[in-house]
Design a protein around this motif. Structure first.
Motif, PDB file in Angstrom:
ATOM      1  N   ASP A  39      34.841  -5.320  49.459  1.00 42.60           N
ATOM      2  CA  ASP A  39      35.152  -4.116  49.711  1.00 42.60           C
ATOM      3  C   ASP A  39      34.233  -3.162  50.457  1.00 42.60           C
ATOM      4  O   ASP A  39      34.637  -2.010  50.933  1.00 42.60           O
ATOM      5  N   THR A  40      33.061  -3.656  50.680  1.00 42.13           N
ATOM      6  CA  THR A  40      31.991  -2.870  51.212  1.00 42.13           C
ATOM      7  C   THR A  40      31.942  -3.149  52.640  1.00 42.13           C
ATOM      8  O   THR A  40      32.219  -4.599  53.101  1.00 42.13           O
ATOM      9  N   ALA A  41      31.518  -2.322  53.610  1.00 41.62           N
ATOM     10  CA  ALA A  41      31.307  -2.650  55.064  1.00 41.62           C
ATOM     11  C   ALA A  41      30.310  -3.588  55.190  1.00 41.62           C
ATOM     12  O   ALA A  41      30.247  -4.424  56.115  1.00 41.62           O
ATOM     13  N   ARG A  42      29.093  -3.486  54.427  1.00 40.92           N
ATOM     14  CA  ARG A  42      27.981  -4.446  54.755  1.00 40.92           C
ATOM     15  C   ARG A  42      28.488  -6.035  54.365  1.00 40.92           C
ATOM     16  O   ARG A  42      28.022  -6.730  55.131  1.00 40.92           O
ATOM     17  N   LEU A 106      37.695 -18.079  60.886  1.00 41.97           N
ATOM     18  CA  LEU A 106      38.413 -16.761  61.459  1.00 41.97           C
ATOM     19  C   LEU A 106      39.471 -16.206  60.557  1.00 41.97           C
ATOM     20  O   LEU A 106      39.540 -15.074  60.157  1.00 41.97           O
ATOM     21  N   VAL A 107      40.336 -17.313  60.208  1.00 41.91           N
ATOM     22  CA  VAL A 107      41.427 -16.680  59.419  1.00 41.91           C
ATOM     23  C   VAL A 107      40.959 -16.389  58.179  1.00 41.91           C
ATOM     24  O   VAL A 107      41.400 -15.461  57.621  1.00 41.91           O
ATOM     25  N   VAL A 108      40.388 -17.154  57.673  1.00 42.64           N
ATOM     26  CA  VAL A 108      39.738 -16.463  56.451  1.00 42.64           C
ATOM     27  C   VAL A 108      38.896 -15.164  56.232  1.00 42.64           C
ATOM     28  O   VAL A 108      39.167 -14.588  55.342  1.00 42.64           O
ATOM     29  N   LEU A 109      38.327 -14.917  57.420  1.00 46.15           N
ATOM     30  CA  LEU A 109      37.473 -13.902  57.453  1.00 46.15           C
ATOM     31  C   LEU A 109      38.517 -12.663  57.796  1.00 46.15           C
ATOM     32  O   LEU A 109      38.419 -11.595  57.170  1.00 46.15           O
ATOM     33  N   ALA A 110      39.686 -12.851  58.499  1.00 48.14           N
ATOM     34  CA  ALA A 110      40.443 -11.782  58.597  1.00 48.14           C
ATOM     35  C   ALA A 110      41.228 -11.430  57.635  1.00 48.14           C
ATOM     36  O   ALA A 110      41.545 -10.401  57.148  1.00 48.14           O
ATOM     37  N   ASP A 111      41.659 -12.517  56.659  1.00 47.26           N
ATOM     38  CA  ASP A 111      42.358 -12.251  55.386  1.00 47.26           C
ATOM     39  C   ASP A 111      41.401 -11.332  54.372  1.00 47.26           C
ATOM     40  O   ASP A 111      41.843 -10.426  53.741  1.00 47.26           O
ATOM     41  N   ARG A 115      42.228  -7.865  52.906  1.00 45.26           N
ATOM     42  CA  ARG A 115      42.594  -7.582  51.497  1.00 45.26           C
ATOM     43  C   ARG A 115      41.480  -7.427  50.699  1.00 45.26           C
ATOM     44  O   ARG A 115      41.448  -6.782  49.593  1.00 45.26           O
ATOM     45  N   GLY A 116      40.246  -7.316  51.248  1.00 44.83           N
ATOM     46  CA  GLY A 116      38.971  -7.105  50.352  1.00 44.83           C
ATOM     47  C   GLY A 116      38.749  -7.791  49.090  1.00 44.83           C
ATOM     48  O   GLY A 116      38.895  -9.157  49.195  1.00 44.83           O
ATOM     49  N   SER A 117      38.540  -7.300  48.055  1.00 48.34           N
ATOM     50  CA  SER A 117      38.413  -7.712  46.686  1.00 48.34           C
ATOM     51  C   SER A 117      39.115  -8.833  46.165  1.00 48.34           C
ATOM     52  O   SER A 117      39.186  -9.547  45.589  1.00 48.34           O
ATOM     53  N   ARG A 121      38.923 -12.691  44.871  1.00 47.89           N
ATOM     54  CA  ARG A 121      39.410 -12.970  43.483  1.00 47.89           C
ATOM     55  C   ARG A 121      40.668 -13.800  43.390  1.00 47.89           C
ATOM     56  O   ARG A 121      40.653 -14.482  42.543  1.00 47.89           O
ATOM     57  N   SER A 122      41.223 -14.092  44.819  1.00 43.17           N
ATOM     58  CA  SER A 122      42.345 -14.761  44.535  1.00 43.17           C
ATOM     59  C   SER A 122      41.888 -16.444  44.745  1.00 43.17           C
ATOM     60  O   SER A 122      41.188 -16.773  45.530  1.00 43.17           O
ATOM     61  N   TRP A 123      42.817 -17.287  44.088  1.00 45.85           N
ATOM     62  CA  TRP A 123      42.355 -18.626  44.120  1.00 45.85           C
ATOM     63  C   TRP A 123      42.714 -19.264  45.292  1.00 45.85           C
ATOM     64  O   TRP A 123      42.146 -20.142  45.907  1.00 45.85           O
ATOM     65  N   SER A 124      43.878 -18.595  46.009  1.00 46.22           N
ATOM     66  CA  SER A 124      44.338 -19.212  47.305  1.00 46.22           C
ATOM     67  C   SER A 124      43.215 -18.967  48.211  1.00 46.22           C
ATOM     68  O   SER A 124      42.899 -19.949  48.972  1.00 46.22           O
ATOM     69  N   TRP A 125      42.569 -17.769  48.318  1.00 44.43           N
ATOM     70  CA  TRP A 125      41.482 -17.499  49.193  1.00 44.43           C
ATOM     71  C   TRP A 125      40.273 -18.333  49.063  1.00 44.43           C
ATOM     72  O   TRP A 125      39.827 -18.912  49.960  1.00 44.43           O
ATOM     73  N   ARG A 126      40.079 -18.621  47.820  1.00 41.94           N
ATOM     74  CA  ARG A 126      38.882 -19.144  47.575  1.00 41.94           C
ATOM     75  C   ARG A 126      38.944 -20.740  47.735  1.00 41.94           C
ATOM     76  O   ARG A 126      38.000 -21.245  48.393  1.00 41.94           O
TER      77      ARG A 126
END
Length: 294
Positions: A39-42, A106-111, A115-117, A121-126
């Motif tokens: 959730d942080t810009a950094r 890049l798709v992973v990064l865009a998601d 959606r941020g945190s 925290r989601s298993w699908s993204w992990r």
């Protein structure tokens, strides 16, 4: 001209290593140690920078490798007559597959950006991010002289690369995203977890590195009197300094974390670790293009 293309290839590989380490290590750090960092810009910018270095480094490595193999100058790297024959060779197809993996990343990064945190925290993204990260690491181990090693050694190479990314990539996230935020709660939650992870990483790297060094070098004489051996020694010296600084940081975390949110001493120690870690990655890029017997 061939040596010039080789030099550019090594330079590109350095960016590739940096990007791989930062992206894979950053994904692991945000997924398991600091989901709120998404959730942080950094945190997001750091992961994006890792992706950019990895993608650009891979594409540039592919192009300059083609020029080097063809015995052409660096300016011929984008010549179709130089690039296309590379895809007839297995390592050329590996480089192309690696490029496609970075596009998927890049798709992973865009998601994560969207959606941020919640994504972290989601298993699908992990699972998706982990699959791409592991693919990037595997393709990295399918190029260079490590291909001459037996199958079981390939597993060790993969583990070695994974642990390096988790350790050093996590270190860079810690330095460039966690510490500057000066968030006491985040530091108390993240630092002890990363400290324990670093201990496991060091133990694994020590064992895996010793086995790989024996496989690639084979003798003390080769270690001392070949260019590859001397580069490996330089890498080991930097690694030793990293251990000393890492121990100092861990001691600070164990003794003083709950007393103060951060100190200049810890920040300087982590900064020095990060500088040495980047040095290790640079030496690794030279090792890839140097035969073990030379």
């Amino acid at each position: 001209m061939t040596e010039a293309a080789k030099s550019w290839f090594m330079f590109a590989r350095s960016f590739d290593y940096l990007g791989t380490t930062l992206f894979v290590g950053g994904v692991a750090f945000l997924a398991w140690l600091w989901p709120d960092g998404a959730d942080t810009a950094r945190g997001r910018r750091l992961l994006a920078f890792g992706w950019l270095c990895g993608f650009a480094g891979t594409v540039a490595s592919l192009a300059f490798n083609a020029a080097w193999v063809a015995g052409r100058p660096p300016s011929a790297a984008l010549d179709p007559s130089v690039l296309l024959p590379l895809f007839d060779a297995p390592f050329g197809r590996v480089w192309f597959a690696r490029t496609l993996l970075w596009v998927l990343a890049l798709v992973v990064l865009a998601d994560l950006t969207r959606r941020g945190s919640r994504a972290a925290r989601s298993w699908s993204w992990r699972v998706g991010a982990g699959a791409i990260a592991l693919g990037v690491l595997r393709t990295n181990g399918m190029t260079g002289h490590v291909l001459d090693l037996p199958g079981w050694s390939q597993v060790i190479v993969f583990v070695h690369l994974l642990v390096v990314c988790v350790w050093i990539g996590g270190l860079l996230v810690l330095l460039l995203a966690v510490l500057p935020a000066r968030d006491r709660d985040a530091l108390i939650a993240v630092l002890p977890r990363y400290s324990r992870l670093a201990v496991v990483s060091v133990a694994t790297l020590t064992v895996a590195g010793a086995v790989l060094a024996f496989q690639l070098i084979g003798s003390v004489d080769a270690l001392l009197h070949t260019g590859y051996g001397q580069l490996l020694l330089a890498k080991l010296v930097l690694f030793g300094l990293l251990l000393v600084l890492g121990f100092a940081s861990k001691t600070w975390v164990d003794r003083r974390l709950r007393v103060a949110a951060t100190t200049r001493g810890l920040a300087l120690s982590v900064t020095a670790e990060a500088v040495l870690a980047v040095g290790v990655l640079g030496v690794a890029a030279f090792l890839v293009t140097t035969g073990p017997g030379r």
